[in-house]
Write an enzyme that holds these catalytic residues in place. Structure first.
Site, mmCIF file in Angstrom:
data_model
loop_
_atom_site.group_PDB
_atom_site.id
_atom_site.type_symbol
_atom_site.label_atom_id
_atom_site.label_comp_id
_atom_site.label_asym_id
_atom_site.label_seq_id
_atom_site.Cartn_x
_atom_site.Cartn_y
_atom_site.Cartn_z
ATOM 1 C CG ASN A 36 -7.731 -1.975 -5.140
ATOM 2 O OD1 ASN A 36 -6.884 -2.736 -4.707
ATOM 3 N ND2 ASN A 36 -8.018 -1.139 -4.269
ATOM 4 C CG ASP A 91 -1.955 0.762 1.080
ATOM 5 O OD1 ASP A 91 -2.244 1.490 -0.065
ATOM 6 O OD2 ASP A 91 -2.859 1.138 2.198
HETATM 7 C C1 IPE Z 1 -5.285 -2.599 -0.264
HETATM 8 O O1 IPE Z 1 -5.099 -1.247 -0.283
HETATM 9 C C2 IPE Z 1 -5.560 -3.307 -1.555
HETATM 10 C C3 IPE Z 1 -3.983 -3.608 -1.962
HETATM 11 C C4 IPE Z 1 -2.935 -3.224 -1.643
HETATM 12 C C5 IPE Z 1 -3.879 -4.244 -3.323
HETATM 13 P P1 IPE Z 1 -6.398 -0.318 -0.373
HETATM 14 O O2 IPE Z 1 -5.466 0.979 -0.718
HETATM 15 O O3 IPE Z 1 -7.129 -0.714 -1.396
HETATM 16 O O4 IPE Z 1 -6.852 -0.310 0.742
HETATM 17 P P2 IPE Z 1 -7.792 0.477 1.735
HETATM 18 O O5 IPE Z 1 -9.004 1.398 0.525
HETATM 19 O O6 IPE Z 1 -6.871 1.738 2.068
HETATM 20 O O7 IPE Z 1 -8.482 -0.043 2.936
HETATM 21 C C1 IPE Z 2 -1.580 0.139 -3.366
HETATM 22 O O1 IPE Z 2 -1.320 1.797 -3.402
HETATM 23 C C2 IPE Z 2 -1.671 -0.455 -4.821
HETATM 24 C C3 IPE Z 2 -3.050 -0.732 -5.003
HETATM 25 C C4 IPE Z 2 -4.083 -0.763 -4.250
HETATM 26 C C5 IPE Z 2 -3.691 -1.325 -6.289
HETATM 27 P P1 IPE Z 2 -2.665 2.665 -3.454
HETATM 28 O O2 IPE Z 2 -3.135 3.043 -4.801
HETATM 29 O O3 IPE Z 2 -3.773 2.046 -2.546
HETATM 30 O O4 IPE Z 2 -2.090 3.803 -2.771
HETATM 31 P P2 IPE Z 2 -2.550 4.860 -1.579
HETATM 32 O O5 IPE Z 2 -3.080 4.086 -0.425
HETATM 33 O O6 IPE Z 2 -3.477 5.612 -2.376
HETATM 34 O O7 IPE Z 2 -1.412 5.764 -1.212
HETATM 35 MG MG MG Z 3 -4.015 2.480 -0.237
#
Ligand code: IPE
Ligand code: IPE
Ligand code: MG
Length: 260
Positions: A86, A38
């Site tokens: 997602n 993340d």
């Molecule tokens: C969790 O991260 C999913 C992945 C790393 C693929 P998210 O960024 O989607 O999670 P939330 O929305 O912060 O809980």
């Molecule tokens: C994790 O990074 C990747 C996926 C969930 C696909 P994020 O895209 O969630 O990054 P933040 O949480 O917005 O920083």
């Molecule tokens: Mg995230």
């Protein structure tokens, strides 16, 4: 401790089961490491870049982490790459993530073959675009005999959906007469999950500081050791992974029992 730089020069094939130049105990490695990758978006935002740039940089970290885990002898590595939730992101971001995934599957194929890594996918892969699914299945087929490490990519993965799927399969087996309700055990449920007979994760790492599970491996993490680091995924390094593994080895896993 010898310098980490020296280790980096080592080839992937140079005896992955003995991490000689770290102070990590090869006898006490987590068998299964799971990672919630993340923070890509925040990494980009901090630099006034488009979120996609964060995902691109994040895919380089994926490469580093896969390599390091293989080098030190981790048997199963599960990476949360895309959740069922997602799909609610903007179409442009989803398209960029899918394109990156496809690129990764193609570019890492040789490395997986050379290093005895078996690629596996967990999640609702049928929801992925056709071209991505094709590359995914190609890599899975090509690496199916490899037994050095399983790399599980969690793609369109959701823990609740996984449990629902398991319950549906079990309910069908009951209805068709082959199974009695009393024979439902934790083991049976585990076998119906995407992770099947794989061991549950010993260690779960989440980057970017969020103290939540975000629908990841809900059943499997019952007794998993958790490590949350503030580091954003694109900044996560081999050195930090090694520090986390060392920290894991210093923990006492009790599984509800007391010392005797
Ligand atoms: C969790 O991260 C999913 C992945 C790393 C693929 P998210 O960024 O989607 O999670 P939330 O929305 O912060 O809980
Ligand atoms: C994790 O990074 C990747 C996926 C969930 C696909 P994020 O895209 O969630 O990054 P933040 O949480 O917005 O920083
Ligand atoms: Mg995230």
């Amino acid at each position: 401790m010898m310098s980490v730089k020296k280790k980096r020069k080592k080839s992937l094939n140079s005896n992955p089961s003995s991490p000689t130049d770290t102070n990590i105990d090869p006898q006490n490695l987590p068998v299964h490491v799971a990672v919630i990758m993340d923070g890509n978006g925040r990494w980009a935002k901090k630099r006034l870049l488009n979120r996609i740039k964060g995902h691109e940089k994040g895919s380089e970290t994926v490469r580093t982490v896969v390599r390091t885990c293989r080098e030190i002898g981790i048997r199963v590595l599960t990476l949360y790459a895309f959740s069922t939730e997602n799909w609610r992101r903007p179409q442009s971001e989803i398209a960029a993530l899918m394109a990156l995934l496809k690129k990764f599957l193609i570019s890492e194929r040789k490395e997986m073959l050379d290093n005895n890594i078996r690629l596996n996918a967990i999640g609702q892969v049928e929801r992925l675009p056709e071209d991505v699914r094709r590359e995914l299945h190609r890599s899975m087929k090509l690496t199916e005999k490899n037994d050095g490490m399983i790399l599980n990519l969690a793609l369109s993965y959701g823990g609740r959906a996984e449990i629902v799927k398991a319950i549906q399969e079990i309910a069908r087996d009951i209805k068709s007469g082959g199974l009695d309700a009393d024979s439902i055990t934790p083991d049976l449920i585990s076998k119906h999950l995407y992770t099947g007979t794989m061991p549950d994760p010993d260690l779960l790492i989440r980057t970017s500081g969020e103290m939540r599970i975000s629908n990841f491996l809900l059943w499997q993490i019952a007794y998993t050791e958790i490590c949350v680091t503030d580091t954003l995924w694109p900044d996560f390094s081999k050195e930090e992974l090694l520090r986390i593994l060392k920290n894991y080895q210093e923990r006492e896993r009790r599984f509800g029992k007391v010392d005797t």
